[in-house]
Design an enzyme around this catalytic site. Structure first.
Site, mmCIF file in Angstrom:
data_model
loop_
_atom_site.group_PDB
_atom_site.id
_atom_site.type_symbol
_atom_site.label_atom_id
_atom_site.label_comp_id
_atom_site.label_asym_id
_atom_site.label_seq_id
_atom_site.Cartn_x
_atom_site.Cartn_y
_atom_site.Cartn_z
ATOM 1 N N SER A 7 34.327 35.774 29.138
ATOM 2 C CA SER A 7 33.737 35.880 30.558
ATOM 3 C C SER A 7 33.100 37.189 30.956
ATOM 4 O O SER A 7 33.770 38.167 31.052
ATOM 5 C CB SER A 7 34.952 35.332 31.570
ATOM 6 O OG SER A 7 34.140 35.586 32.855
ATOM 7 N N ASP A 34 30.079 33.271 35.139
ATOM 8 C CA ASP A 34 30.550 32.913 36.217
ATOM 9 C C ASP A 34 29.823 33.049 37.366
ATOM 10 O O ASP A 34 29.228 34.236 37.893
ATOM 11 C CB ASP A 34 31.781 33.652 36.631
ATOM 12 C CG ASP A 34 33.033 33.301 35.753
ATOM 13 O OD1 ASP A 34 33.292 32.162 35.854
ATOM 14 O OD2 ASP A 34 33.861 34.271 35.329
ATOM 15 N N MET A 136 41.717 25.551 35.956
ATOM 16 C CA MET A 136 41.735 27.031 36.506
ATOM 17 C C MET A 136 43.151 27.211 36.424
ATOM 18 O O MET A 136 43.976 26.814 36.957
ATOM 19 C CB MET A 136 41.294 26.968 38.023
ATOM 20 C CG MET A 136 39.640 27.180 37.924
ATOM 21 S SD MET A 136 38.765 28.215 37.180
ATOM 22 C CE MET A 136 39.109 29.855 37.710
ATOM 23 N N GLY A 141 37.252 33.154 41.828
ATOM 24 C CA GLY A 141 36.704 34.191 42.911
ATOM 25 C C GLY A 141 36.870 35.437 42.097
ATOM 26 O O GLY A 141 36.015 36.128 42.515
ATOM 27 N N PHE A 142 37.844 35.782 41.313
ATOM 28 C CA PHE A 142 37.899 37.412 40.694
ATOM 29 C C PHE A 142 38.374 37.240 39.380
ATOM 30 O O PHE A 142 39.072 36.496 39.035
ATOM 31 C CB PHE A 142 38.908 38.072 41.760
ATOM 32 C CG PHE A 142 38.549 37.952 43.172
ATOM 33 C CD1 PHE A 142 37.387 39.075 43.573
ATOM 34 C CD2 PHE A 142 38.844 37.241 44.153
ATOM 35 C CE1 PHE A 142 37.072 38.934 44.859
ATOM 36 C CE2 PHE A 142 38.448 37.231 45.460
ATOM 37 C CZ PHE A 142 37.562 38.148 45.837
ATOM 38 N N GLY A 143 38.147 38.482 38.722
ATOM 39 C CA GLY A 143 38.788 38.460 37.400
ATOM 40 C C GLY A 143 40.014 39.306 37.583
ATOM 41 O O GLY A 143 40.209 39.846 38.535
ATOM 42 N N GLY A 144 40.854 39.281 36.115
ATOM 43 C CA GLY A 144 41.881 40.251 36.419
ATOM 44 C C GLY A 144 43.141 39.827 37.037
ATOM 45 O O GLY A 144 44.013 40.467 37.587
ATOM 46 N N GLY A 175 41.554 31.824 33.348
ATOM 47 C CA GLY A 175 41.948 32.871 34.454
ATOM 48 C C GLY A 175 43.538 33.601 33.781
ATOM 49 O O GLY A 175 44.006 32.598 33.569
ATOM 50 N N GLY A 176 43.417 34.673 33.766
ATOM 51 C CA GLY A 176 44.537 35.297 33.395
ATOM 52 C C GLY A 176 45.017 35.249 31.976
ATOM 53 O O GLY A 176 46.158 35.292 31.527
ATOM 54 N N GLY A 196 38.261 37.139 30.318
ATOM 55 C CA GLY A 196 37.436 38.069 30.812
ATOM 56 C C GLY A 196 37.944 39.520 30.520
ATOM 57 O O GLY A 196 37.483 40.244 29.657
ATOM 58 N N SER A 197 38.821 39.853 31.458
ATOM 59 C CA SER A 197 39.178 41.262 31.312
ATOM 60 C C SER A 197 40.045 41.636 29.922
ATOM 61 O O SER A 197 40.075 42.781 29.637
ATOM 62 C CB SER A 197 40.338 41.730 32.581
ATOM 63 O OG SER A 197 40.930 40.573 33.130
HETATM 64 C C1 DX5 Z 1 37.321 33.317 37.764
HETATM 65 C C2 DX5 Z 1 36.540 33.150 36.949
HETATM 66 C C3 DX5 Z 1 36.977 33.539 35.269
HETATM 67 C C4 DX5 Z 1 37.246 35.050 35.344
HETATM 68 C C5 DX5 Z 1 38.446 35.252 34.351
HETATM 69 O O1 DX5 Z 1 37.069 33.006 39.126
HETATM 70 O O2 DX5 Z 1 36.273 31.891 36.763
HETATM 71 O O3 DX5 Z 1 36.069 33.124 34.380
HETATM 72 O O4 DX5 Z 1 36.297 35.700 34.982
HETATM 73 O O5 DX5 Z 1 38.861 36.556 34.172
HETATM 74 P P1 DX5 Z 1 40.196 37.034 33.637
HETATM 75 O O6 DX5 Z 1 40.154 36.394 32.185
HETATM 76 O O7 DX5 Z 1 40.214 38.483 33.705
HETATM 77 O O8 DX5 Z 1 41.367 36.375 34.606
HETATM 78 ZN ZN ZN Z 2 35.064 31.152 34.877
#
Ligand code: DX5
Ligand code: ZN
Length: 216
Positions: A7, A34, A136, A141-144, A175-176, A196-197
């Site tokens: 991501s 995203d 999900m 809404g947010f990464g990490g 996510g996560g 993502g992270s």
């Molecule tokens: C969250 C996004 C994810 C996010 C995942 O709303 O849909 O795609 O980038 O990031 P990580 O892997 O850091 O949880």
């Molecule tokens: Zn996503």
């Protein structure tokens, strides 16, 4: 088939093309994008023009996750930008069936996403129409953020339902996801892994290789 979809939400937005090239060359099969509208989720990211520019830098599957209200409005824009998969949230569509038909009519793959608290029963009747279900594992809404464990049960249930109905859809988890929980996520039945992270913190190419080791 098991695929990794890094991501780019966690990438350096000032160097997006380079970041995508890194994970592409390291073997990631998808690139997860995203799209957030500041209404469905409390954050704003990128739109179709950015996707169109990124399309020039990779031939991998562009996996566009629309976290926007009434995503019908943007389907053509993202198809023209070069998206291969368009995923919409069941919670964001007034007429989910119509939106899925709309995406398929454009000749791309259609995904339907569920927030952690949304039961899989919401999509029972549209499973035959989609190519992928995105479960999900954090609130979007947010990464990490931290992985929500009960979402593993949803994946197990969904894989069972798909099996009973003879459907071979992809199940994406988002996510996560980290190198510490990837094995559990795969065992539950997810096969398209968004990270993502845990990919873009540190050495992205090395991280992709480590994820892919678990996915053989
Ligand atoms: C969250 C996004 C994810 C996010 C995942 O709303 O849909 O795609 O980038 O990031 P990580 O892997 O850091 O949880
Ligand atoms: Zn996503």
């Amino acid at each position: 088939m098991k695929c990794l979809s890094p991501s780019i939400l966690a990438a350096d937005y000032g160097r997006l093309a380079e970041e995508i090239k890194l994970v592409d060359e390291a073997g990631a099969q998808y690139i997860h994008i995203d799209v957030m509208d500041g209404a469905f989720v409390p954050n704003i990211t990128i739109g179709a023009p950015v996707v169109a520019d990124l399309r020039k830098y990779t031939d991998k599957i562009l996996d566009v996750h629309l976290m926007v209200e009434e995503p019908d409005r943007f389907v053509e824009d993202f198809v023209q930008a070069g998206a291969d998969i368009i995923t919409v949230h069941a919670e964001a569509c007034k007429h989910l069936d119509r939106t899925i038909v709309h995406i398929k009519e454009q000749g791309v793959l259609a995904g339907v996403a569920l927030n952690p608290a949304t039961p899989i029963s919401v999509i029972t009747h549209v499973l035959e129409m989609v190519d992928m279900v995105l479960v999900m594992s954090v609130n979007p809404g947010f990464g990490g953020q931290r992985f929500i464990p009960y979402t593993l049960d949803k994946i197990v249930d969904l894989r069972r339902v798909l099996g009973e109905r003879g459907l071979k859809l992809d199940i994406q988890i988002d996510g996560g996801v980290t190198l510490d929980n990837i094995d559990e996520v795969l065992d539950a039945g997810a096969n398209i892994i968004v990270a993502g992270s845990s990919v873009f913190s540190g050495d992205a190419a090395a991280n992709v290789e480590k994820f892919l080791e678990h996915m053989k």
